[in-house]
Design an enzyme around this catalytic site. Structure first.
Site, short mmCIF file in Angstrom:
data_model
loop_
_atom_site.label_atom_id
_atom_site.label_comp_id
_atom_site.label_asym_id
_atom_site.label_seq_id
_atom_site.Cartn_x
_atom_site.Cartn_y
_atom_site.Cartn_z
CB ALA A 1 -6.85 1.87 10.82
N GLY B 1 -7.88 9.85 9.99
CA GLY B 1 -8.15 10.00 11.41
C GLY B 1 -9.22 11.01 11.77
CB ALA C 1 -8.15 7.99 4.74
N GLY C 2 -10.82 8.47 6.53
CA GLY C 2 -11.88 9.41 6.79
C GLY C 2 -13.15 8.79 7.35
CE LYS D 1 -3.07 2.94 2.48
NZ LYS D 1 -3.72 3.26 3.76
#
Lengths: 247, 247, 247, 247
Positions: free
Chosen positions: A197, A149, A175-176, A88
């Site tokens: 995550a 995050g 993300a987000g 990645k």
């Protein structure tokens, strides 16, 4: 590349290995990202051991790299250490926004593809950049919904839909994501999978949230396949209003 | 009142009994609404037979009623015919918007409660009206997300959150749902369940969409319970950015 | 660079020179963009004559260029023809989306700055790309609100706010504006000016719409300076609720 | 009823009479609301004196009333004291949300109309309730954008548009406005005017914010009249892309 689960889960932000294990299991994920640069060998060893025990495939990432050079070196490191060509690719512009840097990203993607890597490219939500990445030969484009995050969800659904519409490779929303409905929306927009995550690892109850996302991704995918009703400006009764008795 | 499934599915808009049966099964619902005024005895008979065969509880509704008087008569009719005190109370202002009429709704709710009905009150998203309905003794308030059949989702999440926050009875999001992420959002806002009909019955593949909503409602509920991460204005790395090797 | 008006208006899309003149006057703009590649010398002559008669400064643009090479040549052409170092740099990725191409844009910006141009860089809404453009020495960054001609407004206000927050050069919202409130929002997000064309030239009543934008940009700028009230989750009476008479 | 300015400004929340005067002047308003219940005779005297000196018409309101009875008495009080039949009718459900109570509002509106008042009815954004108010004979319906004092803007533009579309009396957006673009949007949705108070009186620079709103309301109105371009899913060049020179 074929998975049953369309939810990929990163390992970042987990307060403990034990909690992470629980969350990974609850998520049903078959692919997890691990940052190569953030682990000393000892803790990394435990982490890779855990993931391997769970039968989850590892996708090493180049988190924390600011240049193509750093990212390529990190990818080579990962290939040696983990015996995988998958990477990645993350090349960020600065450590305040953690946003991808388009120029270094393209440079790194080109180098990695030519070195035989299978590149999962983390990118911003620019449809033109996604096309460029695909032309360079990446295996998947991974646009952000919002900065890493933030939990802000998908700030620009229009762009994600445009990326999906024009992409010949899988699109993974990365993300987000903050909560289940964000992940469902990503799938409804046509994404092939969702990667997250901290939305799990920093939730109050990570395994429960992992389970929530497991269902959300399935829900969004099914909805995308099922063909939703059109949005209408005005109301419409669910059945004709005739046949009423006299009262 | 206790159900395993938090998805209630209406029967309106289904092109055929067979398709409806498939969708009801796929949705996993344990409660379905049936309009009392829209069925002649023959087709109604088949419908009630089907629902009964599936082991799904029937919640008759007063769809198509414009006045408290009509709604109360329809509810009494339903009680006689179906031997249930449960009634989904719908009193609409006009047949263009199909929006609830606050005044007739309150009047009907009061009468029905005093006649011993268990009232599920379909209402607009006005938090003050929801409080009034609760004080009258309804069993559940059922605010709309958007006008019936529009598929616009939840137009005013702020109001739904306010209703949930102040309610002492279950809150069921009813009307306006278009796709899975809408239902997940309803549950994340704190609703106890979601009721929908045309979002399934008029989807291109109703059973698949029913399955989508089944997962979406589970996802949203789990997410609400799991405690999502806060929204942040700025990015945050999923792990500390130290411990990187020199490259 | 100093203007009284913070509204810049492009000339594209105007059905007639006369209508364009009326709209330019009504807009109060002091700067207008003209596409170098789209005019034969005859019609271009009339256009430049008109603009010059109105006392409006011309900002030539490189609309329709797909590469840095094309854009630089077009800019040189404009400098020769119009005797201005100012250039609005547009390098698009394709003619379906008309989105900027990050790579060619950066290349062109670097070349133009080194050739002594004052570069107004039309860009996507990527905050990292805006920083790169500023470092290359552009005079202003001009992020899009939405793709050219869509009228979708500002799809990602979060990104525009981030760009403004980090920028040391003026930020001009360019492209996507549909109506007055979009322009006001751009200014409230901290942009220094707004550039638009088709929102005026293709409105039903272009001069009236130009006047609308003139007021909208003033309104948004004043609001940004005046310090808006914070958003509150809960209501607050405009005055204390004491001092009521007994009734 | 005819005003040049479509911005009505309330007096609530102003820290001083002097600041209020400045803001009223800057707003250009010709109509201001004053709460009857919140002023002892001394300060009320000064306030009415000020407003009168500025040549601004007073619209007394029934802020702080929880019942039709209270509201009617307050209106009569206002009529006696101020020699005006005009009344802004506010009947709130509770002092946490300050939301209108539909039932008491309808009751009060009916009584006031029959007593000869010109009723400006503050209401929630329920289109069905707006129709009822109009049928009772109110002079204007004044739906909220968001709860009083929240500055959240217009939470449900769909409902405001529906109210406008169906209304035969003027529609004034009242409550919830936070900044200039909110007011412009209200006008673009077809409202006839905007009423606000704390968005100005509690801004950091009230006169400047009043001026912002003055322009915003003009901008929104002009835009509504000028006929905006349609929203398009895909980009469209502002001029045809032919006629380019060979480079």
């Amino acid at each position: 590349m074929s998975f049953h689960s369309r939810l990929f889960m990163g390992t970042g932000g987990a307060p403990s290995l034990y909690g992470l294990a629980e969350a990974l299991i609850a998520s049903g994920t078959e692919l997890t990202t691990v940052a190569m640069r953030r682990h000393d060998s000892a803790s990394a060893g435990s982490l890779f051991g855990l993931v391997s025990d769970l039968g989850v495939r590892v996708l090493p990432n180049t988190a924390g790299c600011f240049t193509a050079r750093e990212a390529v070196l990190t990818a080579e490191l990962a290939r040696d250490a983990l015996e995988t060509d998958w990477i990645k690719l993350e090349v960020i512009a600065d450590d305040q926004t953690l946003l991808p840097d388009a120029l270094e990203l393209l440079d790194a993607a080109e180098q990695l593809v030519s070195r035989g890597f299978v590149v999962f490219a983390y990118t911003n939500d620019d449809p033109a950049l996604a096309v460029r990445l695909e032309r360079l030969g990446v295996a998947a484009v991974m646009p952000l919904g919002a900065p890493i995050g933030t939990g802000l969800g998908i700030l620009n659904p229009h762009n994600i839909a445009l990326i999906v519409e024009r992409s010949g490779v899988p699109v993974v929303l990365d993300a987000g994501i903050g909560t289940a409905s964000d992940a469902a929306l990503a799938m409804e927009l046509g994404c092939d999978a969702v990667l997250l995550a901290t939305a799990v690892t920093r939730a109050q109850d990570p395994p429960r949230m992992a389970n929530a996302f497991r269902h959300a991704v399935i829900a969004g995918r099914l909805a995308a396949e099922a063909g939703r009703i059109p949005r209408r400006g005005r109301a419409r009764a669910s059945s004709a209003m005739d046949g009423r008795p006299d009262l």
